[in-house]
Design a protein around this motif. Structure first.
Motif, mmCIF file in Angstrom:
data_model
loop_
_atom_site.group_PDB
_atom_site.id
_atom_site.type_symbol
_atom_site.label_atom_id
_atom_site.label_comp_id
_atom_site.label_asym_id
_atom_site.label_seq_id
_atom_site.Cartn_x
_atom_site.Cartn_y
_atom_site.Cartn_z
ATOM 1 N N LEU A 2 0.832 -1.200 0.000
ATOM 2 C CA LEU A 2 0.000 0.000 0.000
ATOM 3 C C LEU A 2 0.869 1.254 0.000
ATOM 4 C CD1 LEU A 2 -2.734 1.405 0.134
ATOM 5 C CD2 LEU A 2 -2.707 1.093 2.624
ATOM 6 N N ARG A 5 2.250 1.662 -3.434
ATOM 7 C CA ARG A 5 1.208 2.107 -4.364
ATOM 8 C C ARG A 5 0.981 3.615 -4.243
ATOM 9 N NH1 ARG A 5 -5.080 -0.084 -4.096
ATOM 10 N NH2 ARG A 5 -5.958 1.355 -5.629
ATOM 11 N N ILE A 6 0.906 4.111 -3.009
ATOM 12 C CA ILE A 6 0.708 5.552 -2.800
ATOM 13 C C ILE A 6 1.884 6.335 -3.360
ATOM 14 C CG2 ILE A 6 0.424 7.364 -1.072
ATOM 15 C CD1 ILE A 6 -0.874 5.236 0.748
ATOM 16 N N GLU A 9 1.968 6.255 -7.330
ATOM 17 C CA GLU A 9 0.871 7.034 -7.907
ATOM 18 C C GLU A 9 1.048 8.521 -7.640
ATOM 19 O OE1 GLU A 9 -2.869 5.512 -6.622
ATOM 20 O OE2 GLU A 9 -2.719 3.682 -7.842
ATOM 21 N N LYS A 66 1.481 13.542 -0.299
ATOM 22 C CA LYS A 66 1.318 12.105 -0.047
ATOM 23 C C LYS A 66 2.667 11.430 0.186
ATOM 24 C CE LYS A 66 -3.057 10.911 -2.290
ATOM 25 N NZ LYS A 66 -3.705 10.019 -3.283
ATOM 26 N N VAL A 70 3.696 9.448 3.652
ATOM 27 C CA VAL A 70 4.085 8.034 3.658
ATOM 28 C C VAL A 70 5.470 7.869 4.279
ATOM 29 C CG1 VAL A 70 4.667 6.042 2.213
ATOM 30 C CG2 VAL A 70 2.630 7.383 1.708
ATOM 31 N N LEU A 91 -2.034 4.832 6.414
ATOM 32 C CA LEU A 91 -1.778 4.764 4.975
ATOM 33 C C LEU A 91 -3.087 4.761 4.191
ATOM 34 C CD1 LEU A 91 1.158 2.176 4.820
ATOM 35 C CD2 LEU A 91 1.282 4.626 4.357
ATOM 36 N N GLU A 92 -4.085 4.051 4.709
ATOM 37 C CA GLU A 92 -5.395 4.057 4.049
ATOM 38 C C GLU A 92 -5.987 5.461 4.044
ATOM 39 O OE1 GLU A 92 -7.526 0.982 6.221
ATOM 40 O OE2 GLU A 92 -7.484 -0.285 4.417
ATOM 41 N N TYR A 95 -4.225 7.533 1.469
ATOM 42 C CA TYR A 95 -4.625 7.177 0.103
ATOM 43 C C TYR A 95 -6.006 7.734 -0.245
ATOM 44 C CZ TYR A 95 -5.325 4.426 -4.100
ATOM 45 O OH TYR A 95 -5.545 4.050 -5.395
#
Length: 236
Positions: A2, A5-6, A9, A66, A70, A91-92, A95
């Protein structure tokens, strides 16, 4: 995964993304973890006996907020200031809740970036209004097209086109300025500067595939901007 991914992106470089995954996994005793990322794919193996996990990145943007958040979570996790569950929840939240800047904010920022580069190039005061308008309209058009279509390079082409139209029109109605300086200053908000910087960082980090793909993307994006500007200048 995760966190990676953040980061990807949000426009982070490949070396940072891989190091973050390895950093967290190693802290929990999985020292034999392996990761490999590209612009569009995350590959991660937790240890020798685990199955590889793969995630496809379908959209990319630049969001340094972001990336910073993170990084903060990963550091606190490794210092045991957060539990694994708390880190995952944060983290959720990053995101889902950390959104991109609104369009009006980007438009104002684009105008101010253009004005800043006009100052750096010793531009004339008579060109201030034109550059403010052109820089703002350029980023506005680019971002609006990006929101409506996922195709690469077309938004930058029309962004360059709109900037050139605004600059040529401004130069016509407010004559006496420097057309070249105005064009260079106004186009800077849509130049892929972060992409170029990240490509160089990946090169220094030995991530040659990320360096090649990001450099190619930056090159073609720059070509799209130049093509949009040239299309106006040819007929101006």
């Amino acid at each position: 995964m995760l966190a990676a991914r953040i980061l990807l992106e949000a426009g982070a470089e490949g070396t940072r993304t891989e190091e973050t995954m390895n950093y967290i996994a190693s802290h929990y005793g999985f020292v034999k973890n392996n990761s490999f990322v590209t612009n569009t794919v995350i590959n991660f193996i937790l240890h020798d006996q685990s199955y590889p996990r793969i995630y496809r990145i379908k959209e990319r943007n630049t969001n340094l907020i972001k990336i910073s958040k993170v990084n903060t979570v990963s550091r606190k996790l490794v210092r045991d200031e957060l539990t694994l569950d708390e880190a995952y929840k944060r983290l959720e939240e990053i995101y889902v809740k950390t959104k991109d800047h609104p369009l009006w904010f980007k438009t104002i920022a684009g105008a101010l970036i253009g004005l800043s580069f006009l100052y750096l190039q010793d531009g004339m005061k008579i060109d201030i209004l034109t550059v403010l308008f052109a820089g703002g309209i350029g980023i506005l058009v680019t971002e609006m097209i990006k929101k409506r279509m996922r195709t690469q390079f077309i938004p930058e082409f029309f962004g360059g086109l709109s900037i050139a139209l605004a600059v040529v029109a401004g130069h016509y109605f407010i004559p006496g300025g420097n057309l070249s300086v105005m064009l260079i200053s106004s186009v800077m908000p849509i130049v892929p500067g972060v992409l170029i910087t990240n490509a160089i960082q990946d090169l220094f980090g030995g991530h040659m595939m990320m360096f090649t793909t990001k450099s190619s993307e930056a090159l073609v994006t720059s070509f799209a901007i130049g093509a949009g500007v040239s299309a106006v200048l040819i007929f101006a």
